[in-house]
Design a protein around this motif. Structure first.
Motif, PDB file in Angstrom:
ATOM      1  N   CYS A  52      26.309-101.719  16.767  1.00 62.14           N
ATOM      2  CA  CYS A  52      26.483-100.585  17.671  1.00 62.14           C
ATOM      3  C   CYS A  52      26.789 -99.315  16.883  1.00 62.14           C
ATOM      4  O   CYS A  52      26.256 -98.248  17.145  1.00 62.14           O
ATOM      5  CB  CYS A  52      27.618-100.875  18.649  1.00 62.14           C
ATOM      6  SG  CYS A  52      29.106-101.490  17.827  1.00 62.14           S
ATOM      7  N   SER A 110      21.274-102.167  20.721  1.00 63.00           N
ATOM      8  CA  SER A 110      21.532-103.000  19.539  1.00 63.00           C
ATOM      9  C   SER A 110      22.761-103.884  19.736  1.00 63.00           C
ATOM     10  O   SER A 110      23.109-104.676  18.868  1.00 63.00           O
ATOM     11  CB  SER A 110      21.750-102.106  18.320  1.00 63.00           C
ATOM     12  OG  SER A 110      22.991-101.443  18.461  1.00 63.00           O
ATOM     13  N   CYS A 111      23.421-103.744  20.869  1.00 62.67           N
ATOM     14  CA  CYS A 111      24.674-104.474  21.085  1.00 62.67           C
ATOM     15  C   CYS A 111      24.407-105.979  21.152  1.00 62.67           C
ATOM     16  O   CYS A 111      23.480-106.430  21.827  1.00 62.67           O
ATOM     17  CB  CYS A 111      25.323-104.001  22.380  1.00 62.67           C
ATOM     18  SG  CYS A 111      26.807-104.913  22.811  1.00 62.67           S
ATOM     19  N   LEU A 112      25.214-106.762  20.461  1.00 56.30           N
ATOM     20  CA  LEU A 112      25.000-108.212  20.446  1.00 56.30           C
ATOM     21  C   LEU A 112      25.391-108.873  21.758  1.00 56.30           C
ATOM     22  O   LEU A 112      25.133-110.043  21.969  1.00 56.30           O
ATOM     23  CB  LEU A 112      25.749-108.858  19.274  1.00 56.30           C
ATOM     24  CG  LEU A 112      25.320-108.431  17.874  1.00 56.30           C
ATOM     25  CD1 LEU A 112      25.802-109.424  16.840  1.00 56.30           C
ATOM     26  CD2 LEU A 112      23.801-108.295  17.763  1.00 56.30           C
ATOM     27  N   ARG A 113      26.030-108.130  22.642  1.00 56.57           N
ATOM     28  CA  ARG A 113      26.300-108.633  23.980  1.00 56.57           C
ATOM     29  C   ARG A 113      25.045-108.581  24.860  1.00 56.57           C
ATOM     30  O   ARG A 113      25.028-109.169  25.947  1.00 56.57           O
ATOM     31  CB  ARG A 113      27.395-107.778  24.641  1.00 56.57           C
ATOM     32  CG  ARG A 113      28.770-108.418  24.698  1.00 56.57           C
ATOM     33  CD  ARG A 113      28.890-109.477  25.780  1.00 56.57           C
ATOM     34  NE  ARG A 113      30.184-110.133  25.699  1.00 56.57           N
ATOM     35  CZ  ARG A 113      30.357-111.436  25.866  1.00 56.57           C
ATOM     36  NH1 ARG A 113      29.331-112.222  26.117  1.00 56.57           N
ATOM     37  NH2 ARG A 113      31.559-111.961  25.795  1.00 56.57           N
ATOM     38  N   PRO A 126      29.403-102.828  12.416  1.00 54.40           N
ATOM     39  CA  PRO A 126      28.689-103.530  13.497  1.00 54.40           C
ATOM     40  C   PRO A 126      27.438-102.758  13.931  1.00 54.40           C
ATOM     41  O   PRO A 126      27.324-101.559  13.689  1.00 54.40           O
ATOM     42  CB  PRO A 126      29.717-103.612  14.622  1.00 54.40           C
ATOM     43  CG  PRO A 126      30.846-102.732  14.246  1.00 54.40           C
ATOM     44  CD  PRO A 126      30.762-102.452  12.788  1.00 54.40           C
ATOM     45  N   VAL A 168      32.663 -98.095  17.597  1.00 52.77           N
ATOM     46  CA  VAL A 168      32.638 -98.670  18.942  1.00 52.77           C
ATOM     47  C   VAL A 168      33.540 -99.909  19.023  1.00 52.77           C
ATOM     48  O   VAL A 168      34.282-100.106  19.985  1.00 52.77           O
ATOM     49  CB  VAL A 168      31.188 -99.055  19.328  1.00 52.77           C
ATOM     50  CG1 VAL A 168      31.156 -99.752  20.673  1.00 52.77           C
ATOM     51  CG2 VAL A 168      30.297 -97.830  19.325  1.00 52.77           C
ATOM     52  N   ARG A 169      33.484-100.717  17.995  1.00 56.30           N
ATOM     53  CA  ARG A 169      34.244-101.978  17.992  1.00 56.30           C
ATOM     54  C   ARG A 169      35.738-101.711  18.144  1.00 56.30           C
ATOM     55  O   ARG A 169      36.403-102.295  18.999  1.00 56.30           O
ATOM     56  CB  ARG A 169      33.954-102.698  16.672  1.00 56.30           C
ATOM     57  CG  ARG A 169      34.676-104.010  16.480  1.00 56.30           C
ATOM     58  CD  ARG A 169      34.200-104.696  15.217  1.00 56.30           C
ATOM     59  NE  ARG A 169      34.494-103.914  14.018  1.00 56.30           N
ATOM     60  CZ  ARG A 169      34.093-104.250  12.783  1.00 56.30           C
ATOM     61  NH1 ARG A 169      33.365-105.343  12.600  1.00 56.30           N
ATOM     62  NH2 ARG A 169      34.383-103.497  11.740  1.00 56.30           N
ATOM     63  N   LEU A 218      32.398-108.182  21.604  1.00 56.13           N
ATOM     64  CA  LEU A 218      32.566-109.382  20.774  1.00 56.13           C
ATOM     65  C   LEU A 218      33.377-109.103  19.517  1.00 56.13           C
ATOM     66  O   LEU A 218      33.670-110.009  18.756  1.00 56.13           O
ATOM     67  CB  LEU A 218      31.188-109.917  20.350  1.00 56.13           C
ATOM     68  CG  LEU A 218      30.254-110.288  21.500  1.00 56.13           C
ATOM     69  CD1 LEU A 218      28.877-110.643  20.946  1.00 56.13           C
ATOM     70  CD2 LEU A 218      30.831-111.456  22.279  1.00 56.13           C
ATOM     71  N   GLN A 219      33.725-107.841  19.300  1.00 53.77           N
ATOM     72  CA  GLN A 219      34.420-107.463  18.054  1.00 53.77           C
ATOM     73  C   GLN A 219      33.623-108.028  16.876  1.00 53.77           C
ATOM     74  O   GLN A 219      34.153-108.770  16.037  1.00 53.77           O
ATOM     75  CB  GLN A 219      35.860-107.997  18.069  1.00 53.77           C
ATOM     76  CG  GLN A 219      36.748-107.328  19.098  1.00 53.77           C
ATOM     77  CD  GLN A 219      36.968-105.848  18.781  1.00 53.77           C
ATOM     78  OE1 GLN A 219      37.371-105.488  17.695  1.00 53.77           O
ATOM     79  NE2 GLN A 219      36.655-104.982  19.743  1.00 53.77           N
ATOM     80  N   CYS A 220      32.360-107.682  16.840  1.00 53.39           N
ATOM     81  CA  CYS A 220      31.427-108.275  15.882  1.00 53.39           C
ATOM     82  C   CYS A 220      31.929-108.238  14.439  1.00 53.39           C
ATOM     83  O   CYS A 220      32.356-107.201  13.951  1.00 53.39           O
ATOM     84  CB  CYS A 220      30.100-107.536  15.940  1.00 53.39           C
ATOM     85  SG  CYS A 220      29.253-107.837  17.494  1.00 53.39           S
TER      86      CYS A 220
HETATM   87  S1  SF4 Z   1      29.655-106.541  21.028  1.00 53.38           S
HETATM   88 FE1  SF4 Z   1      29.321-106.032  18.859  1.00 53.38          FE
HETATM   89  S2  SF4 Z   1      27.541-104.651  18.948  1.00 53.38           S
HETATM   90 FE2  SF4 Z   1      28.365-104.746  21.029  1.00 53.38          FE
HETATM   91  S3  SF4 Z   1      29.819-103.073  21.199  1.00 53.38           S
HETATM   92 FE3  SF4 Z   1      31.014-104.841  20.539  1.00 53.38          FE
HETATM   93  S4  SF4 Z   1      31.016-104.701  18.305  1.00 53.38           S
HETATM   94 FE4  SF4 Z   1      29.379-103.387  19.030  1.00 53.38          FE
END
Ligand code: SF4
Ligand code: SF4
Ligand code: SF4
Ligand SMILES: [Zn+2]
Lengths: 71, 760
Positions: free
Chosen positions: B21, B71-74, B19, B31-32, B295-297
């Motif tokens: 992050c 860079s987090c997709l959230r 991911p 991180v995920r 989001l557990q990308c």
């Molecule tokens: S939302 Fe995605 S980018 Fe953000 S911390 Fe969770 S896995 Fe990482």
């Protein structure tokens, strides 16, 4: 080759129409995709007509067929 | 598949990429997974994740400034996950720290010049590897003791003690070359030290200098705290490799931050606001909620949109590996056969995948390879291929327009419409003849799709050769295709044959005046074979609009349409999954409007596949040609309620249509049915079993003929029923029956592929 016992019911009420004989268990060879098995199946002792009951065809045989197809 | 092809396939799927992050984090913290554990309240496991990839974790977890957050997709969906506070909370509340187990001493020693985060991190990593570090600095901890929580600092010191990190406050060596001779490696860990010795960096990525055993941070050095810790890690690894005399650079492309290729679809995710941290940071409960916003990308976009890909519980990268391994098996079970044969070859995945992964190509090639290697399970497609062979022999028809010697056009309805709705073939053909000025022939033939889908290249070729020949005999007419799959197949396999879709022609010549004008709206199902045929899809919509039919479009439509469950011969290879696919599609179509609407489609097969789920479904031709024809066994029922045509009925429909047309249009003598053959009737149970077990009435007819000829059968004296079998080619068919003066009554049927060798 070992002869497999897969049927355990009584088939003495089955008759061969043509020979008028009662079916008896006899070793029969089953072949599929280069594999051969010997199985005890109800058979006419005179003409050799073999009975494959529905349950055997749909369960055990189908399973072995699938297995051999993936070999 | 060759190994390099496997690598290409694998590289195309990004599901296993890290991911954003994690690749953004200079330390590549997972991180995920950290968030996942924390959200589940597993704080010790979360701490173990940090502990694994963070040097000096008691310090680092407290100082992280959240490099990953940009860079987090959230980010746009309520705010990036607040990693710094989560890490702090985790460090403060974890009750169990993983044991520190440094490797046995390698008898090597490294001098680290300068203190601070980089030096401490390098020392941590080296000591864990069994290399003894000495930090040469008057103030190795700078102001850390005052900014860290007391407990954390104490834990850090205990850990360093256990690792055997040495400190020295002696004078700095005056000559770096001499120092590098005295130590196994020397690390310059601060920009001051780097400036002092002025030893040029030759490879900044791995912090290599012009002296082979000296590694250094750059000077000046602008870096976040975590970046400085990451530099320590890099220094340690470079030192270790130089001592081992192995490549300094191999496999280090992804050290430090980099851009991940992972695609995650976020458009349907709703915003959730970041949870504010209090003065003392998060309490455990708030941390759980904050971590739960992660989001557990992952990607999985194709899998989330395909019943088949979901069924086998993995994703294309893994499937590609399974296909490769499956082909490599010499002795043993090929477990991937079923998976390979279950793809509908519909191409939706390629449209959805951000990297255009075309699973249909992977699976079709795998099938072709299996056929070539004679490892294709014989039962996988045989039933469908037999049906195709029938359509192309007994059901085949290639006739010029009545009383014409060549045709300018030929209606090519495909093989399913004649089998499912023969009356529609007749009425469409008649309308085309009336409306087009030039002669219109009729060409009923299978386009070869079943052979193509089955991976049978030779059979496909033989089929197209046959089409080619007949087409030439008819004077090379333009083919008017009634089936979207035929249109696609002909374009692909016989591109030189001019074709036009029936819908394009109907639009041009005008719609039949007899068309029913339904006062109801429909939801439109595009057959998956129209995915790349926008003109055909447009013609259909335009016909609907001419008829004043209001159309709803489902969520997945047009280029993103889904397969009805028939594509790729799924219904033969994996009937359970085929049904699932039909039900899924029917559900998608149902749920796109508030009020349930009937389905309108323009492929005969799609019509039946969707209708079998109980959804009211009609073919566009049902609207255009509402008149039925009793001679073709069609009844005046509401077309949406007509039951699915069974396998045997389909064959009989083809024959009936052919004979009917030959007598009514081409003046051939009526075929007199063989009245000598005994009558056969079927109980309801027998008919149902025949459909499910893919046994045709024509198969049972062969068993009856065999009994008639030989008198061979078995008799059950208890049930007073007979049983008899016959094996035409590859399958042995059994029937249980009673017989009286009216003929045979079939009570049950079954079959097997194994062959019986009777006792000698
Ligand atoms: S939302 Fe995605 S980018 Fe953000 S911390 Fe969770 S896995 Fe990482
Ligand atoms: S859409 Fe599917 S094939 Fe494409 S990257 Fe994502 S998981 Fe892999
Ligand atoms: S081709 Fe269709 S059935 Fe096959 S994987 Fe792609 S979307 Fe799924
Ligand atoms: Zn006998």
């Amino acid at each position: 080759m070992n002869t497999l016992q897969v049927l355990h019911d009584d088939f003495s009420h089955w008759k061969c129409t043509k020979c008028n004989e009662q079916l008896v268990f006899a070793p029969v060879e089953l072949v599929y995709l280069e594999s051969k098995f010997s199985v005890e199946l109800p058979t006419c002792p005179s003409c050799g007509y073999v009975l494959i009951p529905e349950s055997l065809a749909l369960e055990k045989m189908a399973e072995v067929e699938r297995l051999l197809e993936d070999k | 598949m060759e190994q390099h092809e496997l690598r290409q396939w694998e590289a195309q799927c990004t599901q296993e990429e890290l991911p954003h992050c994690q690749t953004r984090c200079p330390l590549h913290i997972d991180v995920r997974n950290f968030c996942k554990k924390l959200a589940a309240g597993k704080i010790n496991e979360a701490w173990a994740i940090l502990y694994k990839s963070m040097p000096i974790p008691h310090i680092a977890a407290n100082l992280c400034e959240g490099d990953c957050m940009d860079s987090c997709l959230r980010h746009e969906l309520g705010g990036s996950i607040n990693m710094p506070e989560l890490e702090r909370c985790c460090a403060a509340n974890a009750t169990k720290t993983p044991p520190l187990r440094p490797l046995p001493s390698k008898g090597k020693k490294v001098l680290i010049i300068g203190g601070g985060l980089t030096a401490l991190a390098a020392a941590w990593d080296l000591a864990k590897k069994g290399i003894t570090p000495t930090i040469l600095s008057e103030n190795p901890y700078e102001d850390l003791a005052s900014v860290l929580p007391e407990d954390s600092f104490a834990q850090h010191q205990a850990a360093f003690e256990k690792l055997g990190v040495l400190f020295s406050s002696e004078d700095l060596p005056s000559n770096l070359n001499e120092a590098s001779d005295a130590w196994d490696a020397v690390l310059l860990a601060t920009q001051e030290a780097a400036a002092l010795y002025d030893c040029a960096l030759t490879d900044p990525a791995i912090l290599q200098t012009e002296i082979s055993s000296v590694f250094s941070v750059p000077s000046p050095c602008i870096a976040t705290k975590i970046e400085r810790i990451a530099q320590g890690k890099t220094l340690a690894l470079s030192a270790e490799r130089s001592m081992q005399n192995v490549s300094l650079t191999a496999g280090r492309e992804h050290e430090g931050s980099y851009q991940s290729r992972l695609h995650t679809a976020v458009s349907s995710i709703s915003s959730l606001p970041l949870l504010p941290a209090g003065e003392t940071g998060y309490d455990e409960a708030t941390a759980m909620l904050e971590a739960g916003r992660c989001l557990q990308c992952e990607c999985m976009q194709c899998v989330d949109n395909c019943v088949y890909l979901a069924e086998f519980k993995s994703y294309p990268k893994v499937y590609a590996r399974q296909v490769y391994n499956n082909a490599a098996i010499v002795m043993g079970t090929r477990y991937a056969n079923k998976m390979i044969n279950s793809c509908m070859l519909c191409g939706l995945c390629e449209e959805i995948c951000p990297e255009d992964f075309a699973v249909q190509n992977l699976c079709l090639t795998a099938r072709q390879d299996m056929v070539a290697a004679s490892t294709m399970p014989p039962s996988a497609h045989e039933f469908a291929l037999r049906d195709m062979a029938f359509a192309n022999t007994a059901g085949m028809l290639a006739m010029n327009a009545p009383s014409a010697s060549a045709s300018t056009y030929a209606f090519f309805p495909g093989c399913q419409l004649p089998a499912i709705s023969p009356h529609l073939v007749e009425s469409t053909y008649s309308y085309l003849r009336d409306s087009l000025e030039e002669p219109v022939g009729l060409f009923i033939h299978c386009c070869g799709a079943p052979a193509h889908w089955a991976g049978q290249k030779e059979l496909t070729q033989a089929t197209t050769d046959q089409i080619q020949k007949q087409w030439e005999n008819m004077g090379k007419p333009q083919l008017i295709t009634g089936c979207p799959t035929c249109a696609t197949m002909l374009a692909e396999l016989l591109p030189h044959i001019p074709t036009r879709s029936l819908w394009a022609v109907l639009e041009e010549i005008g719609l039949p005046p007899t068309a029913r004008l339904p006062k109801q709206p429909y939801v439109l199902h595009d057959p998956c074979s129209t995915r790349h045929d926008e003109p055909m899809r447009d013609h259909v919509r335009s016909i609907a609009s001419t008829l004043d039919i209001s159309i709803s479009e489902p969520h997945h439509t047009g280029v993103l349409t889904e397969c009805c469950g028939y594509g790729g011969l799924l219904d033969t290879a994996n009937p359970e999954l085929s049904r699932k696919a039909s039900e899924h599609r029917a559900e998608v179509l149902s749920s796109c409007t508030e009020e349930e609407q009937d389905i309108l489609t323009y492929c005969a097969m799609c019509r039946d596949m969707l209708a079998r789920t109980g959804k009211r479904t009609i073919h566009l031709l049902d609207i255009l040609f509402p008149n039925c024809n009793a001679a073709l066994a069609c009844c005046n029922a509401d077309p949406a309620t007509i039951p699915v045509t069974g396998f045997s009925d389909r064959r009989e429909n083809r024959i009936r249509l052919k004979e009917h047309l030959l007598t009514t249009l081409w003046g051939e003598k009526e075929h007199v049915a063989d009245t000598d053959a005994p009558t056969i009737t079927y109980t309801e149970q027998a008919s149902a079993n025949m459909e499910e077990r893919r046994i045709l009435r024509s198969d049972i007819r062969k068993v009856v003929t065999h009994v008639e000829e030989t008198g061979e059968s078995l008799f059950n004296t208890e049930t007073e029923r007979h049983v008899a079998s016959f094996r035409p080619v590859t399958v042995t068919y059994w029937m249980e029956y009673t017989k009286d003066e009216n003929g045979y009554c079939i009570h049950n049927v079954w079959s097997h592929r194994m062959q019986i060798l009777p006792p000698k």
